[in-house]
Design a protein around this motif. Structure first.
Motif: not given
Ligand SMILES: [Zn+2]
Length: 62
Positions: A6, A8-9, A34, A37
């Protein structure tokens, strides 16, 4: 369950609603969101991992 990276993570994460498809080059790809998120994510997969993901409940789209 299918796992992917991911962005973003910034970490590996479990994929929600995974869909396994085949690429034009004969590889396998898994797309989902994900589980942490909700960001869309995808991962390249070996055939073994793709079949395993499908067995574990991923949708097959090829
Ligand atoms: Zn994520």
């Amino acid at each position: 369950m299918a796992e992917g990276y991911c962005v973003k993570c910034k970490a590996k994460s479990q994929m929600k609603n995974p869909v396994v498809s085949k690429t034009s080059r004969g590889g396998y790809m898994c797309q989902g969101t994900c589980s942490k998120c909700g960001t869309k994510m995808s991962a390249m997969m070996s055939e073994d991992n793709a079949m395993k993901a499908i067995k574990e409940g991923a949708k097959k789209s090829f």
